[in-house]
Design an enzyme around this catalytic site. Structure first.
Site, PDB file in Angstrom:
ATOM      1  CE  LYS A   1     -46.832  22.156 -24.061  1.00  0.00           C
ATOM      2  NZ  LYS A   1     -47.451  22.570 -25.305  1.00  0.00           N
TER       3      LYS A   1
HETATM    4  N1  PMP Z   1     -46.182  21.418 -31.382  1.00  0.00           N
HETATM    5  C1  PMP Z   1     -46.665  22.367 -30.557  1.00  0.00           C
HETATM    6  C2  PMP Z   1     -46.466  23.795 -30.924  1.00  0.00           C
HETATM    7  C3  PMP Z   1     -47.357  22.000 -29.389  1.00  0.00           C
HETATM    8  O1  PMP Z   1     -47.840  22.932 -28.576  1.00  0.00           O
HETATM    9  C4  PMP Z   1     -47.545  20.643 -29.096  1.00  0.00           C
HETATM   10  C5  PMP Z   1     -48.282  20.240 -27.854  1.00  0.00           C
HETATM   11  N2  PMP Z   1     -47.422  20.161 -26.750  1.00  0.00           N
HETATM   12  C6  PMP Z   1     -47.011  19.690 -29.979  1.00  0.00           C
HETATM   13  C7  PMP Z   1     -46.339  20.120 -31.122  1.00  0.00           C
HETATM   14  C8  PMP Z   1     -47.156  18.221 -29.708  1.00  0.00           C
HETATM   15  O2  PMP Z   1     -46.345  17.885 -28.611  1.00  0.00           O
HETATM   16  P1  PMP Z   1     -46.724  16.666 -27.667  1.00  0.00           P
HETATM   17  O3  PMP Z   1     -46.929  15.481 -28.541  1.00  0.00           O
HETATM   18  O4  PMP Z   1     -45.530  16.525 -26.794  1.00  0.00           O
HETATM   19  O5  PMP Z   1     -47.950  17.041 -26.943  1.00  0.00           O
END
Ligand code: PMP
Length: 295
Positions: free
Chosen positions: A153
């Site tokens: 991320k």
């Molecule tokens: N894909 C992207 C590109 C994201 O930014 C997120 C948010 N973090 C997610 C998927 C979903 O991830 P999570 O369930 O860990 O929030």
């Protein structure tokens, strides 16, 4: 919206007012997007504030930082404690928590030696609201997994998300669905994606997506509830006219789609796996998942 005069944030071991917190204008994060972050939700439960999947989020923050070779001098446990203190200091229990690891001054294209750890929190409703959303297939694709660590991320990756959401909004949609470089469905700008066809859920496999923590919990919920799921690649054409579809993410939670590219889904939302998963996920984050049962 994000802070007021009283808001307290954590910056490099200090608790300070948000209005007094500073970051350097020469930070590599600001110029080149090299920083890592998380998006975490806390929920008000019967036992008080509960940070959902805190350990998993801080583990991913560590993973992201290590991929980008950015120092993160706090353990997962310490970060979890800091996050709970942050909520307490701001009187928050239903909140969104944003940890950010940003760098010091560095105008070269080498990994920075200096890093800073910032955590803030604010009250935040559902990312995409409570309504079903109208989605378009984006003209932007997700970054090629060999162009970056797509499973980390990283701040800079989100210019792609901003372009996709902006394009969708400007064309009158609520949100975008991005494909991978080969034309298969990948994910939303800030959420993973599931589609229901003839009694089976499909979700893109790991590889060109952020491995979402919500996605992992949804897969677990499906396994417990006996909902068949296949992690395989599919094109947007197979989503058109499917029975239902939904986004999952920390901010989006479980958000149903009304349509993709103006093509409506066949079933009413309440009769889809998505609706059942939405309520099971809610029970899980509120620690009421003893209600989880076969459906
Ligand atoms: N894909 C992207 C590109 C994201 O930014 C997120 C948010 N973090 C997610 C998927 C979903 O991830 P999570 O369930 O860990 O929030």
């Amino acid at each position: 919206m994000y802070f007021n005069d009283q808001t307290i944030v954590f910056l490099d071991g200090q608790w300070i007012k948000a209005k007094d917190a500073q970051a350097g204008l020469y930070a590599q994060t600001l110029h080149y997007g090299n920083g890592v972050f998380e998006g975490i939700r806390a929920y008000h439960t019967k036992e008080g504030a509960h940070i959902f999947a805190a350990g998993e989020h801080f583990k991913r923050l560590h993973y992201s930082a290590s991929r980008m070779q950015i120092a993160l001098p706090y353990s997962e446990e310490e970060l979890t404690q800091i996050a709970y203190q942050l909520l307490e200091k701001n009187g928050l229990s239903d909140a969104y928590i944003r940890p950010l690891v940003f760098t010091g001054a560095n105008m070269s294209l080498t990994t920075p030696e200096e890093s800073h750890v910032f955590l803030c929190a604010w009250r935040w409703g559902k990312l995409l609201g409570d309504q079903l959303v109208h989605v378009m297939t984006s003209s932007f694709c997700r970054p090629h997994p060999k162009s970056c660590f797509i499973d980390a991320k990283v701040v800079g990756h989100y210019t792609n998300s901003i372009l996709a959401t902006t394009e969708a909004r400007q064309k009158g949609f609520d949100e975008a669905l991005l494909l991978d470089v080969d034309g298969f469905v990948s994910e939303g700008p800030g959420a993973n994606f599931f589609v229901e066809r003839q009694g089976v859920l499909y979700t893109p496999p790991l590889g060109s997506i952020l491995p979402g923590i919500t996605r992992r919990h949804v897969l677990d919920i499906c396994q417990k509830a006996g909902i068949p799921v296949r992690q395989e690649r599919f094109t947007p054409e197979t989503v058109h006219g499917a029975d239902g579809a939904f986004f999952v993410g920390t901010a989006a939670e479980v958000t149903g789609l009304a349509s993709l590219d103006h093509k409506k889904f066949r079933r009413a939302w309440k009769n889809t796996f998505g609706a059942a998963i939405q309520s099971l996920y809610k029970a899980r984050v509120l620690k009421e998942d003893n209600k989880e049962a076969f459906i």
